[in-house]
Motif scaffolding. Structure first.
Motif, PDB file in Angstrom:
ATOM      1  N   THR A 102      -5.960   3.969  -9.237  1.00  0.00           N
ATOM      2  CA  THR A 102      -4.736   4.721  -9.532  1.00  0.00           C
ATOM      3  C   THR A 102      -4.369   5.639  -8.367  1.00  0.00           C
ATOM      4  OG1 THR A 102      -5.277   4.703 -11.890  1.00  0.00           O
ATOM      5  CG2 THR A 102      -3.647   6.309 -11.141  1.00  0.00           C
ATOM      6  N   PHE A 103      -5.377   6.299  -7.804  1.00  0.00           N
ATOM      7  CA  PHE A 103      -5.163   7.219  -6.688  1.00  0.00           C
ATOM      8  C   PHE A 103      -4.574   6.463  -5.491  1.00  0.00           C
ATOM      9  CE2 PHE A 103      -6.433   9.713  -3.002  1.00  0.00           C
ATOM     10  CZ  PHE A 103      -6.126  11.014  -3.415  1.00  0.00           C
ATOM     11  N   GLY A 104      -5.191   5.334  -5.140  1.00  0.00           N
ATOM     12  CA  GLY A 104      -4.700   4.552  -4.010  1.00  0.00           C
ATOM     13  C   GLY A 104      -3.314   3.996  -4.247  1.00  0.00           C
ATOM     14  N   LEU A 105      -3.051   3.554  -5.477  1.00  0.00           N
ATOM     15  CA  LEU A 105      -1.744   2.995  -5.814  1.00  0.00           C
ATOM     16  C   LEU A 105      -0.648   4.046  -5.715  1.00  0.00           C
ATOM     17  CD1 LEU A 105      -0.163   0.543  -6.834  1.00  0.00           C
ATOM     18  CD2 LEU A 105      -0.658   1.300  -9.178  1.00  0.00           C
ATOM     19  N   LEU A 106      -0.918   5.245  -6.231  1.00  0.00           N
ATOM     20  CA  LEU A 106       0.073   6.319  -6.199  1.00  0.00           C
ATOM     21  C   LEU A 106       0.403   6.733  -4.768  1.00  0.00           C
ATOM     22  CD1 LEU A 106      -1.063   8.569  -9.199  1.00  0.00           C
ATOM     23  CD2 LEU A 106       0.968   7.121  -9.051  1.00  0.00           C
ATOM     24  N   PHE A 107      -0.626   6.869  -3.935  1.00  0.00           N
ATOM     25  CA  PHE A 107      -0.378   7.293  -2.556  1.00  0.00           C
ATOM     26  C   PHE A 107       0.306   6.178  -1.758  1.00  0.00           C
ATOM     27  CE2 PHE A 107      -2.715  11.010  -3.425  1.00  0.00           C
ATOM     28  CZ  PHE A 107      -2.482  11.899  -2.387  1.00  0.00           C
ATOM     29  N   SER A 108       0.008   4.928  -2.068  1.00  0.00           N
ATOM     30  CA  SER A 108       0.672   3.821  -1.391  1.00  0.00           C
ATOM     31  C   SER A 108       2.146   3.758  -1.779  1.00  0.00           C
ATOM     32  CB  SER A 108      -0.012   2.499  -1.732  1.00  0.00           C
ATOM     33  OG  SER A 108      -1.354   2.503  -1.302  1.00  0.00           O
ATOM     34  N   LEU A 109       2.413   3.918  -3.079  1.00  0.00           N
ATOM     35  CA  LEU A 109       3.800   3.919  -3.545  1.00  0.00           C
ATOM     36  C   LEU A 109       4.576   5.099  -2.966  1.00  0.00           C
ATOM     37  CD1 LEU A 109       3.366   2.895  -7.301  1.00  0.00           C
ATOM     38  CD2 LEU A 109       4.320   1.520  -5.434  1.00  0.00           C
ATOM     39  N   ALA A 110       3.878   6.226  -2.808  1.00  0.00           N
ATOM     40  CA  ALA A 110       4.540   7.408  -2.266  1.00  0.00           C
ATOM     41  C   ALA A 110       4.991   7.188  -0.826  1.00  0.00           C
ATOM     42  CB  ALA A 110       3.597   8.607  -2.353  1.00  0.00           C
ATOM     43  N   ILE A 111       4.117   6.619   0.012  1.00  0.00           N
ATOM     44  CA  ILE A 111       4.493   6.406   1.408  1.00  0.00           C
ATOM     45  C   ILE A 111       5.582   5.353   1.510  1.00  0.00           C
ATOM     46  CG2 ILE A 111       2.679   4.711   1.850  1.00  0.00           C
ATOM     47  CD1 ILE A 111       4.174   7.287   4.305  1.00  0.00           C
ATOM     48  N   LEU A 112       5.533   4.315   0.653  1.00  0.00           N
ATOM     49  CA  LEU A 112       6.587   3.310   0.651  1.00  0.00           C
ATOM     50  C   LEU A 112       7.917   3.923   0.226  1.00  0.00           C
ATOM     51  CD1 LEU A 112       4.734   0.220  -0.879  1.00  0.00           C
ATOM     52  CD2 LEU A 112       5.443   0.554   1.500  1.00  0.00           C
ATOM     53  N   SER A 113       7.871   4.847  -0.718  1.00  0.00           N
ATOM     54  CA  SER A 113       9.092   5.524  -1.166  1.00  0.00           C
ATOM     55  C   SER A 113       9.667   6.399  -0.053  1.00  0.00           C
ATOM     56  CB  SER A 113       8.800   6.376  -2.402  1.00  0.00           C
ATOM     57  OG  SER A 113       8.347   5.581  -3.471  1.00  0.00           O
ATOM     58  N   LEU A 114       8.773   7.126   0.644  1.00  0.00           N
ATOM     59  CA  LEU A 114       9.228   7.969   1.744  1.00  0.00           C
ATOM     60  C   LEU A 114       9.865   7.151   2.857  1.00  0.00           C
ATOM     61  CD1 LEU A 114       6.201  10.441   1.986  1.00  0.00           C
ATOM     62  CD2 LEU A 114       8.541  11.051   1.353  1.00  0.00           C
ATOM     63  N   LEU A 115       9.213   6.027   3.194  1.00  0.00           N
ATOM     64  CA  LEU A 115       9.755   5.177   4.250  1.00  0.00           C
ATOM     65  C   LEU A 115      11.054   4.502   3.803  1.00  0.00           C
ATOM     66  CD1 LEU A 115       6.484   3.516   5.587  1.00  0.00           C
ATOM     67  CD2 LEU A 115       7.840   5.301   6.681  1.00  0.00           C
ATOM     68  N   GLY A 116      11.087   4.096   2.543  1.00  0.00           N
ATOM     69  CA  GLY A 116      12.303   3.477   2.018  1.00  0.00           C
ATOM     70  C   GLY A 116      13.478   4.435   2.040  1.00  0.00           C
ATOM     71  N   TRP A 117      13.209   5.674   1.641  1.00  0.00           N
ATOM     72  CA  TRP A 117      14.264   6.694   1.666  1.00  0.00           C
ATOM     73  C   TRP A 117      14.729   6.942   3.102  1.00  0.00           C
ATOM     74  CZ3 TRP A 117      18.044   9.563   0.072  1.00  0.00           C
ATOM     75  CH2 TRP A 117      18.341  10.752   0.732  1.00  0.00           C
ATOM     76  N   SER A 118      13.785   7.038   4.026  1.00  0.00           N
ATOM     77  CA  SER A 118      14.144   7.286   5.428  1.00  0.00           C
ATOM     78  C   SER A 118      14.997   6.150   5.979  1.00  0.00           C
ATOM     79  CB  SER A 118      12.875   7.440   6.278  1.00  0.00           C
ATOM     80  OG  SER A 118      12.106   8.550   5.855  1.00  0.00           O
ATOM     81  N   LEU A 119      14.613   4.910   5.670  1.00  0.00           N
ATOM     82  CA  LEU A 119      15.366   3.760   6.146  1.00  0.00           C
ATOM     83  C   LEU A 119      16.770   3.739   5.560  1.00  0.00           C
ATOM     84  CD1 LEU A 119      15.617   1.055   7.602  1.00  0.00           C
ATOM     85  CD2 LEU A 119      14.557  -0.046   5.626  1.00  0.00           C
ATOM     86  N   CYS A 120      16.865   3.923   4.261  1.00  0.00           N
ATOM     87  CA  CYS A 120      18.176   3.891   3.602  1.00  0.00           C
ATOM     88  C   CYS A 120      19.087   5.006   4.125  1.00  0.00           C
ATOM     89  CB  CYS A 120      18.017   4.010   2.082  1.00  0.00           C
ATOM     90  SG  CYS A 120      17.245   2.574   1.322  1.00  0.00           S
TER      91      CYS A 120
END
Length: 433
Positions: free
Chosen positions: A76-94
């Protein structure tokens, strides 16, 4: 107290709070929240990942010292932190794509004027016109000289004399006015600045790099006297600490993988040639202070005196194993020990023999400015092809050009690129003997 599984909601909140604060502080340190008008999306991605890595280290460290790590699900810990970085990068790209789109349509732009069509002004105009994503729009250039004396490429943007540019600025036609007059024309620059003081425009002065070799110029002061630091080390204070952490991590990480190969090389040298396995070369270090650089022995001589002869093709002084070590740069590996003790760095300008320094400082302009930072193992000049023998003054001038460019534009992102390219093209070269 309510809980989720074996972890309380307050503990979840604490971890989220630490991650957020860690990311915010790291992002501020890496200047992540700059207005990315330069359009360098790769750097934005790099510093976002780096900031999140710092936040992750902070959280893991807190969990370890508070012994809460056993209560959290690793998955759960790894999944949450992975999703968080993907969200940050996705937001930055968009958001970056959104800004690029609206700026290409003429929105969220800054109107720019340039006073003085000098070489510095031409370089600025090329950057503005070649990077629409920056959101800068060059509207006009003003110069007192006749158009036939100016670059014909920009005749369409010439809108008159300098006085007309000042008048237009007072009428709020621009957001930013760049003054590119030669700094030797002090009276004119002073008068233009005085006149633009009657506007609300952002006024910026373009230094004449063809007159002065500015090196991380910054404002400083002595008591109440304001000064401008012309030749400066970009790695000071927090930047110096960051560079040192980078060096330690890189050196220890690389040594972990190459310790065994280094032992094999040392054994090979001992079995195929006389003398020591390693030797110390005298070099200029930070601020020109002498250091002793470690290298694997690759030649039958150890030159460290007033005269050092550069290795050339088919050099009889090079041992058979030494030839392979030099071509592949494996003879440089012991310098990672110099990095660990702090006399060298991993990335930057490569050190030259002391005798070569004394020769070329008299023949190459601004040569000694390369010693404003620590000598290194690999650098910007090396990955751009300027590695190995410098048998002409032109080759040394090009090497110094890239060294000084690195010092002017240093960043973690630039170091990352150099290390990456070193593994693909920096270890070998046609002029390496």
């Amino acid at each position: 107290m309510e809980s989720y599984g074996s972890v309380t909601y307050s503990e979840h909140f604490l971890i989220s709070f630490l991650a957020t604060v860690g990311f915010a502080l790291a992002g501020e340190s890496f200047n992540l929240y700059r207005p990315w008008r330069a359009g360098f999306f790769k750097q934005l991605v790099f510093y976002t990942i780096l900031s999140w890595a710092v936040a992750l280290i902070l959280v893991l460290g807190s969990l370890f010292f508070t012994k809460l790590s056993v209560s959290f699900s690793r998955v759960t810990f790894g999944l949450l932190f992975s999703l968080a970085i993907l969200s940050l990068l996705g937001w930055s790209l968009c958001f970056a794509l959104f800004l690029f789109h609206i700026r290409s349509k003429g929105f969220n732009t800054r109107n720019v004027a340039i006073i003085g069509l000098t070489k510095g002004a031409v370089r600025l105009a090329e950057q503005i016109q070649g990077r629409p994503e920056t959101g800068f729009r060059l509207l006009a250039i003003y110069d007192d000289r006749a158009p036939e004396r100016l670059d014909p490429q920009y005749h369409s943007l010439l809108q008159g004399a300098v006085a007309e540019g000042v008048t237009q600025a007072k009428q709020k036609k621009f957001n930013i006015v760049h003054i590119a007059m030669p700094l030797t024309d002090e009276a004119s620059v002073k008068e233009i600045l005085y006149q633009l003081g009657d506007t609300t425009d952002n006024v910026q002065l373009i230094p004449d790099f063809f007159t002065y070799c500015l090196m991380n110029a910054t404002m400083a002061h002595v008591g109440q006297v304001q000064t401008i630091s012309i030749y400066n080390n970009p790695m000071k204070g927090g930047s110096a600490a960051l560079k040192r952490v980078e060096d330690i991590i890189l050196a220890m990480g690389i040594l972990t993988f190459i310790a065994l190969p280094m032992l094999v090389i040392a054994l090979g040298i001992k079995l195929t040639s006389k003398g020591p396995v390693m030797f110390k070369q005298h070099r200029y270090g930070l601020d020109g202070n002498e250091i002793k650089k470690l290298k694997f022995c690759s030649m039958t001589v150890d030159e460290n005196g007033a005269t050092v002869t550069q290795a050339i093709k088919n050099d009889a002084r090079i041992t058979p194993l030494g030839a392979f070590l030099r071509i592949t740069s494996l003879d440089e590996l012991p310098q990672l020990l110099n990095v660990l003790v702090g006399s060298m760095s991993v990335v930057g300008p490569r050190p030259h023999a002391v005798s070569n320094n004394e020769e070329y400082r008299k023949r190459v302009d601004y040569y000694m400015l390369r010693h404003k930072v620590k000598p290194v193992i690999t650098g910007w000049a090396q990955i751009n092809g300027w590695r190995g023998e410098t048998d002409t003054i032109e080759k040394m001038q090009m090497r110094i050009k890239f060294d000084l460019e690195y010092i002017r534009h240093w960043s973690l992102w630039m170091d990352f690129k150099i290390v990456l390219f070193t593994f693909t093209k920096g270890f070998v070269g046609k002029n390496v003997y």
